[in-house]
Design a protein around this motif. Sequence first.
Motif, short mmCIF file in Angstrom:
data_model
loop_
_atom_site.label_atom_id
_atom_site.label_comp_id
_atom_site.label_asym_id
_atom_site.label_seq_id
_atom_site.Cartn_x
_atom_site.Cartn_y
_atom_site.Cartn_z
N LYS A 180 -8.83 3.14 1.31
CA LYS A 180 -8.48 3.64 2.22
C LYS A 180 -6.58 3.18 2.09
N LEU A 181 -6.62 1.52 1.92
CA LEU A 181 -5.24 0.77 2.33
C LEU A 181 -4.50 1.29 1.31
N LEU B 126 0.98 6.73 -2.16
CA LEU B 126 1.71 7.26 -1.52
C LEU B 126 2.60 6.61 -0.83
N GLY B 127 2.90 5.86 -0.18
CA GLY B 127 4.10 4.83 -0.30
C GLY B 127 4.96 4.85 -1.20
N HIS C 34 9.57 1.23 -0.25
CA HIS C 34 8.80 1.48 -1.94
C HIS C 34 8.37 0.16 -1.90
N TRP C 35 9.28 -0.87 -1.58
CA TRP C 35 8.71 -2.44 -2.49
C TRP C 35 7.46 -2.78 -1.40
N ILE D 236 2.06 -4.37 -0.68
CA ILE D 236 0.18 -4.10 -0.67
C ILE D 236 -0.30 -3.36 -1.78
N MET D 237 0.10 -2.40 -2.91
CA MET D 237 -0.68 -1.90 -3.41
C MET D 237 -1.62 -2.43 -4.12
#
Length: 218
Positions: free
Chosen positions: A81-82, A88-89, A108-109, A114-115
């Motif tokens: 989920k994270l 999406l961000g 964005h960064w 995080i991704m």
Amino acid sequence: MILTPEHPEVDHRTMKLAIGAIALSMASLTSWLSEAQIASISASYHQGGWAQSIFVGYLFAIAALLLAHNGRSRTELVLSKLASVAALGVALFPCGCDLQVTGNPKAHWISAAIMFIVLAQFCKEFRRRAQRKGYPQADARAALYAACGVAILLAMCAMAVDQVAGNVFSSRLPRFTFYSEAVALTAFGASWLTASRVIPGLTRADERFSPLRENNPA
């Protein structure tokens, strides 16, 4: 021969196969479809046309698939989920690439960081699961997951050092960010493609998966 499915739900290995294929092709497609040479994959957003469509569309697809993916533990559920929200961000907040500042480049960064951190953690989760199986193909998968996780983290660290040190790498290699992102995405794609159990050399015959085959192993 395509058979009638036994179960109506989407199989988690099909999700992993789709995610892996998307991640592996994203860098090459955005670069190829951009009208000008892009310094980063995120810069394809400002190219418009097919390059922008692939960049945004692929991220939305990854986000949707990760949202639907619950994994096999609470940790994997939360990570999915994270990573979905982070993807999406990345898509919704354009970068400030090539001095084109629109939206919120910092978001964005942060989303991208995080991704990729979460995706590196997924490599650790996949490795841990493979290590418990105790046969050669699973050991090979565990080694590949470890290598992919390390590649993602090294690519992130290299980009961070480049930014903190005043473009120490990208001043010599203009597409340094693009290549670093491509390494991270390739590692991400390779780990999820491996987890889908479709690669012959990394799976036993009794565990190999095909989205078009009936009676796939669990």
